[in-house]
Design an enzyme around this catalytic site. Structure first.
Site, short mmCIF file in Angstrom:
data_model
loop_
_atom_site.label_atom_id
_atom_site.label_comp_id
_atom_site.label_asym_id
_atom_site.label_seq_id
_atom_site.Cartn_x
_atom_site.Cartn_y
_atom_site.Cartn_z
N ARG A 247 0.76 -1.09 0.12
CA ARG A 247 0.08 -0.08 0.02
C ARG A 247 1.18 1.12 -0.16
O ARG A 247 1.80 1.36 0.76
CB ARG A 247 -0.87 -0.12 1.23
N GLN B 150 -0.70 -10.58 5.65
CA GLN B 150 -1.88 -10.45 6.71
C GLN B 150 -2.15 -12.10 6.76
O GLN B 150 -1.87 -12.82 5.91
CB GLN B 150 -2.84 -9.96 6.13
N ASP C 94 -4.89 -13.25 6.08
CA ASP C 94 -6.17 -12.71 5.62
C ASP C 94 -6.88 -14.23 4.98
O ASP C 94 -6.31 -15.01 4.50
CB ASP C 94 -5.59 -12.01 4.32
N LYS D 60 -20.51 -5.51 10.34
CA LYS D 60 -19.26 -6.03 10.94
C LYS D 60 -19.13 -5.80 12.03
O LYS D 60 -20.03 -5.53 13.09
CB LYS D 60 -18.03 -5.29 10.36
N HIS E 72 -15.01 -11.42 5.24
CA HIS E 72 -13.79 -11.14 5.18
C HIS E 72 -13.19 -11.18 6.74
O HIS E 72 -13.96 -10.67 7.57
CB HIS E 72 -13.44 -9.52 5.04
#
Length: 741
Positions: free
Chosen positions: A426, A444, A446, A527, A573
């Site tokens: 990023r 991550q 992830d 979330k 996610h």
């Protein structure tokens, strides 16, 4: 009853402050002197509008219109519209309550304690012990800091928010910057303002009136110009300083008892390096000196634990200007990094995740489909390849969508749990980079779960259980909050309701406390926000779990149902470590560099007493290495005591002292980095305990505990054998007696 302030005294005091500041300046047109006419004009306009507010209050006093105020316990208090304030209500109940109350909620809306109530309402009060009270206290303190910056430097103020601990103010000083040695003068100015007991006064103005009041501050003009033409704008004043502000605020500056200016740094207007450079001043205040001392002790401890300092001292990692924001992990740092990933891989196996590998570089068509090209491109590294635009991936979800959509999917394949440790990039601003907590290159833990709607709750329950087990191993506590649909949500209301119900049910089944953040979800799904607290009770955002209804639509994803019909999956996610780099930093500071054995890159140091025992030391090292432990031999010519002390300072978990006696007995003499001596033990016995401590991922030394337990078990077994033999002998005697009879 709230009284209308007689502004003549306040105006005189403000004029005196401005005059004193101007007199203190050296000869010549200083920035403050150049700004003084603007400040004076601003006060003049404020007084005009404040008088207008006062007329409303006087009119309301004559009307004497009664209203009812409902307290949290259901009790009802009588009040007068536009006259009675929350302060008056609190004083009528208890003087100490009023003195402790910093903020009121009127029908859930933030409200000044001294601001008159306007209608029947529900009232709730907050003190400094509440998060809401702290935010108000530090927001008011930011105005005091802003006033100090105007008086000291003639600053153009921009924004000055409260933050998690304290506050800052960004200001424009032209070519000038501030350094830390100027903190004292700012702090003294703030302390003087607090002693002046300057009231916080509120006015409401139109957009045009606000533009006139702040005409010479281009930053405020920009903020005001972006508001609607009919916007109603509130402003607050303390002393000679007037600022745009929603409020609310403290009654006056004397409520601020203890002040510390912590840091001066650089920033940019609207966080864009292309805009004007700003100076950012950080500070913190408290209502008691005791709280300030506690804070300063905690900050001093935090500085000792700074992961950048420990990383350098323990040779874990470093950064280089050749690749800003990308960490170089040295061998010991890589051991920790890889152990963290291995730990999550173990849990992935337990919870039946499938690890995948996806590309690092994608054609920008992918990011156009996902929506990142339109909303996230400035945070990406983009480049051309054969006349086409490509980008380094900043997240894994679009790639996982491509993987899911690669072929036709059946309901029998769901839930599909795809985990990815792929490298992400990023494009963070260079000024935002900060050790391992803000980097450009990272990984991550992830994963994305593609599931049916009826599977959401089960997957969320398992995620929370997974997360709880991981954080328990680290000794981290955490808090959870459910963030529900915002105003601009996308998708069907029925799907949102089902998703929020699944999240709520999962939270309730976790058995842990949680909060509700209504309207704080993302536009594409609700979330759970998870906040981690470390050993110093600092708060970090690491884990996340987010439901997403939009990416399946963007990538046209579907699976075939039992009825042979196409259906959109839901994407969950989720991450637990979050960025491995960030978790590395948090754990470094959480453990203060004293790594638990299973995570430590420096597990065992062997200290030979003399050259005679060197060969045996190498034999011990080989045995420990073959058992998978990080081990070294100190072969320097230093004295044994010095070697032991150095190993303890370098945070080796165990130090094994080996001499001729240990060599002859095939043993080692065991002690820990905390200088606890466990004495002489067989090597096989040591390896068994170390293997167990590593396997159990214990946060504390298990050597003494394990040996004590083993000894106790051995003693118990021996006693059981003796008892069994005695029982058998007794039984045989009884049988013999019976036969004789």
């Amino acid at each position: 009853m709230a009284e209308v302030e007689v502004d003549a005294a306040a105006a005189a005091a403000a004029a005196a402050v401005v005059a004193d500041a101007a007199a203190a300046e050296p000869a010549g047109p200083t920035p403050f002197q150049m700004k003084s006419p603007y400040y004076a004009k601003r006060i003049e306009l404020f007084e005009k509008y404040f008088a207008r507010e006062g007329e409303k209050v006087i009119a309301a006093q004559h009307v004497n219109d009664p209203i009812k105020v409902v307290m949290p316990d259901g009790g009802i208090k009588e009040a007068v519209r536009h006259v009675t304030s929350p302060w008056d209500i609190a004083m009528a109940i208890n003087k100490k309550l009023a003195q402790a109350s910093l903020l009121a909620h009127v029908d859930g809306q933030d409200w000044d304690m001294r601001r008159p109530l306007e209608a029947d309402c529900a009232l709730k009060l907050f003190s400094f012990d509440d998060a809401e009270g702290k935010e108000l206290y530090w927001h008011s303190s930011a105005h005091v800091l802003g006033e100090a910056l105007e008086l000291e430097y003639g600053a153009d103020l921009t924004i000055g928010p409260a933050i998690e601990e304290g506050f800052y103010y960004d200001c424009f000083l032209g070519e000038r910057t501030l350094s830390d040695h100027e903190r004292d003068s700012i702090q003294k100015r703030m302390e003087g303002i607090c002693k002046d007991k300057q009231p916080f006064q509120r006015i409401v103005v139109s957009r045009d009136e606000a533009l006139e009041m702040f005409a010479e501050n281009k930053f405020k003009v920009e903020l005001i110009s972006n508001l609607a033409g009919d916007a109603i704008i509130s402003c607050y004043r303390c002393g000679p300083m007037v600022d745009l502000c929603r409020g609310p605020h403290l009654p006056d500056t004397a409520w601020i008892k203890s002040v510390a200016v912590n840091q001066c740094s650089r920033a940019h207007w609207r966080a864009d390096v292309k805009n004007d450079p700003l100076v950012r001043v950080y500070a913190i205040t408290f209502p008691h000196d005791k709280l300030m001392k506690e804070y300063q002790l905690r900050i001093a401890e935090a500085k000792k634990r700074d992961h950048r300092l420990i990383g350098m001292n323990q040779e874990l990692f470093f950064f280089n200007t050749l690749s800003p924001g990308s960490c170089f992990f040295l061998p010991d740092g890589a051991k920790i990094y890889n152990t963290l990933i291995s730990f999550i891989r173990e849990k992935y196996w337990e919870y039946e995740y499938d690890e995948v590998i996806t590309p690092n570089i994608f054609n920008f068509d992918l990011w156009k489909t996902s929506g990142h090209a339109a909303h996230y491109k400035e945070n990406m590294f983009a480049f051309d390849v054969e006349s086409q635009e490509f980008g380094l991936k900043p997240m894994n979800c679009p790639g996982h969508c491509v993987m899911f959509g690669n072929r036709k999917r059946s309901f029998r394949e769901l839930p599909m749990r795809l985990a990815d440790f792929g490298v992400l990039h990023r494009n963070e601003f260079s000024g935002a980079l900060h050790g391992l907590t803000r980097v450009r290159r990272f990984q991550q833990d992830d994963a994305h779960i593609f599931c049916r709607r009826d599977q959401m709750e089960g997957e969320l329950v398992n995620f929370i259980k997974f997360m709880d087990e991981v954080y328990e191993v680290f000794g981290l506590t955490y808090e959870m909050a459910l963030s529900t649909r915002p105003e601009g949500y996308l998708g069907e209301l029925e799907v949102w309701d089902q998703a929020e119900s699944a999240l709520k049910s999962a939270l309730e089944k976790s058995g842990r406390e949680w909060k509700l953040n209504p309207g704080d979800g993302a536009f594409y799904g609700p979330k759970i926000d998870i906040t981690v607290l470390d050993a110093l009770k600092r708060r970090f955002q690491c884990a996340t779990v987010q439901l997403d209804f939009q990416l399946p639509i963007r990538f046209n994803l579907s699976y075939v149902t039992e009825q042979n019909l196409p259906e959109r999956p839901v994407i969950i996610h989720r991450a637990i470590l979050g960025s491995v780099e960030r978790m590395f930093a948090i754990l470094t500071e959480h453990f203060a560099g004293k790594w638990p054995y299973w995570l430590s890159p420096r597990q065992v140091m062997i200290v030979p007493i003399s050259e005679v025992s060197r060969d045996y030391c190498l034999e011990v090292k080989k045995a420990l290495h073959q058992a998978g432990h990080h081990v070294q031999v100190d072969e320097t010519d230093r004295k044994m005591q010095k070697k032991v002390r150095e190993a303890q300072l370098e945070q080796w978990n165990y130090i094994l002292v080996v001499g001729e006696g240990e060599k002859a007995n095939r043993t080692v003499n065991v002690r820990t980095r905390d200088n606890v001596v466990h004495g002489e033990h067989k090597l096989e016995e040591l390896i068994e305990v170390l293997n167990d401590e590593r396997a159990k991922k214990s946060l504390t030394c298990m050597f003494g505990t394990e040996l004590s337990a083993a000894a106790a078990a051995e003693k118990e077994a021996a006693e059981a054998v003796v008892k069994a033999a005695a029982d058998a002998e007794k039984k045989a005697a009884m049988e013999a007696d019976a036969m004789g009879a």
